[in-house]
Scaffold this motif. Sequence first.
Motif, PDB file in Angstrom:
ATOM      1  N   MET A  24      34.185  30.203  47.131  1.00  0.00           N
ATOM      2  CA  MET A  24      33.610  29.179  47.935  1.00  0.00           C
ATOM      3  C   MET A  24      33.914  29.670  49.179  1.00  0.00           C
ATOM      4  N   LYS A  25      33.541  29.153  50.471  1.00  0.00           N
ATOM      5  CA  LYS A  25      33.573  29.401  52.031  1.00  0.00           C
ATOM      6  C   LYS A  25      35.092  29.235  52.338  1.00  0.00           C
ATOM      7  N   ASP A  26      35.794  28.287  51.698  1.00  0.00           N
ATOM      8  CA  ASP A  26      37.326  28.285  52.229  1.00  0.00           C
ATOM      9  C   ASP A  26      38.334  29.645  51.465  1.00  0.00           C
ATOM     10  N   LYS A  27      37.151  30.463  50.950  1.00  0.00           N
ATOM     11  CA  LYS A  27      37.809  31.873  50.660  1.00  0.00           C
ATOM     12  C   LYS A  27      38.739  31.624  49.509  1.00  0.00           C
ATOM     13  N   TRP A  28      39.047  30.541  48.883  1.00  0.00           N
ATOM     14  CA  TRP A  28      40.013  30.415  47.507  1.00  0.00           C
ATOM     15  C   TRP A  28      39.154  29.646  46.638  1.00  0.00           C
ATOM     16  N   THR A  29      38.817  28.758  46.594  1.00  0.00           N
ATOM     17  CA  THR A  29      38.198  28.097  45.724  1.00  0.00           C
ATOM     18  C   THR A  29      37.266  28.791  44.853  1.00  0.00           C
ATOM     19  N   VAL A  30      37.333  28.938  43.441  1.00  0.00           N
ATOM     20  CA  VAL A  30      36.458  29.380  42.617  1.00  0.00           C
ATOM     21  C   VAL A  30      35.685  28.598  41.663  1.00  0.00           C
ATOM     22  N   LYS A  31      34.312  28.888  41.584  1.00  0.00           N
ATOM     23  CA  LYS A  31      33.390  27.943  40.835  1.00  0.00           C
ATOM     24  C   LYS A  31      32.775  28.637  39.948  1.00  0.00           C
ATOM     25  N   THR A  32      32.248  27.802  38.868  1.00  0.00           N
ATOM     26  CA  THR A  32      31.217  28.623  37.877  1.00  0.00           C
ATOM     27  C   THR A  32      30.142  28.563  38.543  1.00  0.00           C
ATOM     28  N   LYS A  33      29.219  29.719  38.570  1.00  0.00           N
ATOM     29  CA  LYS A  33      27.932  30.025  39.255  1.00  0.00           C
ATOM     30  C   LYS A  33      26.912  28.827  38.983  1.00  0.00           C
ATOM     31  N   ASP A  34      27.085  28.423  37.351  1.00  0.00           N
ATOM     32  CA  ASP A  34      26.042  27.585  36.961  1.00  0.00           C
ATOM     33  C   ASP A  34      26.557  26.068  37.008  1.00  0.00           C
ATOM     34  N   ARG A  35      27.638  26.028  37.521  1.00  0.00           N
ATOM     35  CA  ARG A  35      28.314  24.735  37.636  1.00  0.00           C
ATOM     36  C   ARG A  35      29.005  23.984  36.310  1.00  0.00           C
ATOM     37  N   SER A  36      28.863  24.851  35.328  1.00  0.00           N
ATOM     38  CA  SER A  36      29.489  24.523  34.003  1.00  0.00           C
ATOM     39  C   SER A  36      30.951  24.045  34.032  1.00  0.00           C
ATOM     40  N   LEU A  37      31.631  23.517  33.388  1.00  0.00           N
ATOM     41  CA  LEU A  37      33.064  23.299  33.241  1.00  0.00           C
ATOM     42  C   LEU A  37      33.859  24.430  32.973  1.00  0.00           C
ATOM     43  N   SER A  38      34.885  24.418  33.439  1.00  0.00           N
ATOM     44  CA  SER A  38      35.936  25.731  33.066  1.00  0.00           C
ATOM     45  C   SER A  38      37.310  25.219  32.886  1.00  0.00           C
ATOM     46  N   ALA A  39      38.014  25.932  31.947  1.00  0.00           N
ATOM     47  CA  ALA A  39      39.302  25.522  31.633  1.00  0.00           C
ATOM     48  C   ALA A  39      40.009  26.765  31.486  1.00  0.00           C
ATOM     49  N   GLN A  40      41.523  26.598  31.776  1.00  0.00           N
ATOM     50  CA  GLN A  40      42.447  27.836  31.831  1.00  0.00           C
ATOM     51  C   GLN A  40      43.815  27.183  31.411  1.00  0.00           C
ATOM     52  N   TYR A  41      44.548  28.135  30.442  1.00  0.00           N
ATOM     53  CA  TYR A  41      45.825  27.869  30.183  1.00  0.00           C
ATOM     54  C   TYR A  41      46.628  29.386  30.559  1.00  0.00           C
ATOM     55  N   GLU A  42      47.900  29.061  30.915  1.00  0.00           N
ATOM     56  CA  GLU A  42      48.708  30.295  31.426  1.00  0.00           C
ATOM     57  C   GLU A  42      50.165  30.175  30.829  1.00  0.00           C
ATOM     58  N   HIS A  43      50.502  31.089  30.212  1.00  0.00           N
ATOM     59  CA  HIS A  43      51.916  31.265  29.830  1.00  0.00           C
ATOM     60  C   HIS A  43      52.524  32.486  30.705  1.00  0.00           C
ATOM     61  N   THR A  44      53.998  32.617  31.065  1.00  0.00           N
ATOM     62  CA  THR A  44      54.619  33.907  31.388  1.00  0.00           C
ATOM     63  C   THR A  44      55.326  34.352  30.083  1.00  0.00           C
ATOM     64  N   VAL A  45      55.306  35.655  29.552  1.00  0.00           N
ATOM     65  CA  VAL A  45      55.807  35.694  28.247  1.00  0.00           C
ATOM     66  C   VAL A  45      56.634  37.148  28.395  1.00  0.00           C
ATOM     67  N   LEU A  46      57.864  37.201  27.559  1.00  0.00           N
ATOM     68  CA  LEU A  46      58.527  38.452  27.371  1.00  0.00           C
ATOM     69  C   LEU A  46      58.365  38.882  25.971  1.00  0.00           C
ATOM     70  N   VAL A  47      58.332  40.211  26.153  1.00  0.00           N
ATOM     71  CA  VAL A  47      58.088  40.923  24.659  1.00  0.00           C
ATOM     72  C   VAL A  47      59.425  41.208  24.096  1.00  0.00           C
ATOM     73  N   THR A  48      59.742  40.721  23.056  1.00  0.00           N
ATOM     74  CA  THR A  48      60.986  40.893  22.368  1.00  0.00           C
ATOM     75  C   THR A  48      61.111  41.956  21.311  1.00  0.00           C
ATOM     76  N   GLU A  49      62.071  42.251  20.772  1.00  0.00           N
ATOM     77  CA  GLU A  49      62.034  43.151  19.796  1.00  0.00           C
ATOM     78  C   GLU A  49      61.160  42.898  18.487  1.00  0.00           C
ATOM     79  N   TYR A  50      60.748  41.883  18.019  1.00  0.00           N
ATOM     80  CA  TYR A  50      60.083  41.355  16.919  1.00  0.00           C
ATOM     81  C   TYR A  50      58.640  40.653  17.413  1.00  0.00           C
TER      82      TYR A  50
END
Length: 264
Positions: free
Chosen positions: A217-243
């Motif tokens: 968007m014009k505010d230079k930050w807000t990102v929307k779907t082009k077709d105005r459909s719904l969008s969802a996101q989940y995020e985790h920070t992960v550490l690779v361990t031995e196993y």
Amino acid sequence: MSCIIKTESEIKKMRISGKLAAEVLEMIEKYLKPKISTEDINQICHDYIVYEKKAISACLGYHGFPKSICISVNDVVCHGIPNKNKILKEGDILNIDIAIIKDNYHGDTSKMFFIGKTSILSKRLCKVAQESLYLSLKLVKPGIPLYKIGEIIQNHVEKNNFSVVKEYCGHGIGRNFHEEPHVLHYKNKENSIILEKGMIFTIEPMINAGNPQVRCMKDKWTVKTKDRSLSAQYEHTVLVTEYGCDILTWQKNEKISQKLFNKN
Ligand code: MF3
Ligand code: CO
Ligand code: CO
């Protein structure tokens, strides 16, 4: 620039930062009701991060971002700017993305929340987005090529007739908010680095109910779907361990056991 493999003392700090970011998501849930503005949500999180946790918001001022957290409602894909005029209403779905700095190290996590009763489509979209993150986390261990993460996310999402946003990816994280490597959420065999013990990165798939294209968007930050459909996101920070991996941003209320990801 910190190295792609973290030292024990860095890992110790990242565990603290990750937990703290997760605690912000746990704390905010009870406030999310119809009629609250996204600015008020921002303020509550800001005060909790700064005054209770004695930490810093990584978002505030990041490349000029004006607020302490990102709140992305309905067709907003990511980087939604909290605003006093944006009032939540029954049926909304929203992503709250929290990134903090404690003792010079970052933690970054996000999840979806539902306001009151939401549509079957909204629930299914969020479920598939979260499942795609969990499926990818189950793969994470030393020796696995990075592209396997994107492959399993894309397969799961497309099997469910949703689409993966290609413009934004997960990232290494540590002393810096965004570090190498880029963690794509779709298959690209050029993404051939091999996971090693001690790497820390985020996985943060953005999934659209319609087409994958997005628009900033014009505010230079807000990102929307082009077709105005719904969008969802989940995020985790992960550490690779031995196993397997340790999920540094694990929340107490997640429905699936953290043990599943650290096999030994
Ligand atoms: N938290 C986002 C990420 O997951 C980045 C937000 S940058 C901001 O990488 F400036 F918009 F806050
Ligand atoms: Co991130
Ligand atoms: Co984030």
